[in-house]
Design a protein around this motif. Structure first.
Motif, mmCIF file in Angstrom:
data_model
loop_
_atom_site.group_PDB
_atom_site.id
_atom_site.type_symbol
_atom_site.label_atom_id
_atom_site.label_comp_id
_atom_site.label_asym_id
_atom_site.label_seq_id
_atom_site.Cartn_x
_atom_site.Cartn_y
_atom_site.Cartn_z
ATOM 1 N N UNK A 93 0.844 -1.187 0.000
ATOM 2 C CA UNK A 93 0.000 0.000 0.000
ATOM 3 C C UNK A 93 0.882 1.241 0.000
ATOM 4 N N UNK A 94 0.476 2.216 -0.773
ATOM 5 C CA UNK A 94 1.219 3.480 -0.846
ATOM 6 C C UNK A 94 0.480 4.590 -0.110
ATOM 7 N N UNK A 126 -1.552 9.629 -0.332
ATOM 8 C CA UNK A 126 -0.777 8.517 -0.891
ATOM 9 C C UNK A 126 0.542 9.039 -1.449
ATOM 10 N N UNK A 127 1.440 8.118 -1.675
ATOM 11 C CA UNK A 127 2.729 8.459 -2.266
ATOM 12 C C UNK A 127 2.518 9.046 -3.659
ATOM 13 N N UNK A 128 1.587 8.473 -4.417
ATOM 14 C CA UNK A 128 1.302 8.967 -5.768
ATOM 15 C C UNK A 128 0.814 10.416 -5.711
ATOM 16 N N UNK A 129 -0.126 10.707 -4.835
ATOM 17 C CA UNK A 129 -0.665 12.070 -4.719
ATOM 18 C C UNK A 129 0.429 13.047 -4.290
ATOM 19 N N UNK A 148 0.482 3.727 -12.799
ATOM 20 C CA UNK A 148 0.624 5.041 -12.159
ATOM 21 C C UNK A 148 1.937 5.113 -11.386
ATOM 22 N N UNK A 149 2.299 4.032 -10.721
ATOM 23 C CA UNK A 149 3.564 4.011 -9.982
ATOM 24 C C UNK A 149 4.745 4.147 -10.936
#
Length: 111
Positions: free
Chosen positions: A2-3, A23-26, A94-95
């Motif tokens: 989980x990110x 999140x890491x993505x955001x 996305x990652x």
């Protein structure tokens, strides 16, 4: 893996709305696309922390801490939510895209 991490509401400038960063993505997307002070040790540290998680080498908690340091350094206002139960699972695509963007930005900043 989980990110996601506990929500941080971020205000990047006057007249802008708070953005939900959970999140890491955001965090990576905000740092890459809308950060008011794109440079400096704290900013690069936050990008590096995002990259490490996206490469399965770091912890999402380290991203949240590095992100808050970058926010403090850039005088970005934020609110931190202590208990948050929302779940976000970014796709592998996305990652990968964010990993590539972060690598390019770090390369430019270091040269």
């Amino acid at each position: 893996m989980s990110c996601q991490f506990p929500t941080i509401w971020v205000l990047t400038g006057v007249g802008k709305r708070y953005r939900r960063i959970d999140s890491v993505i955001a965090a990576a997307e905000l740092l890459l696309n809308e950060w008011p002070l794109a440079g400096g040790k704290a900013y690069l540290g936050a990008l590096q922390a995002c990259l490490e998680v996206l490469q399965d080498r770091g912890s999402r908690e380290s991203v949240a801490i590095a992100f808050l340091r970058a926010a403090d350094d850039a005088f970005v206002s934020y609110l931190r939510v202590v208990d948050d139960s929302a779940v976000y699972a970014p796709t592998k695509a996305a990652r990968r895209v964010n990993r590539l963007k972060i690598n390019r930005r770090l390369s430019r900043e270091r040269s």
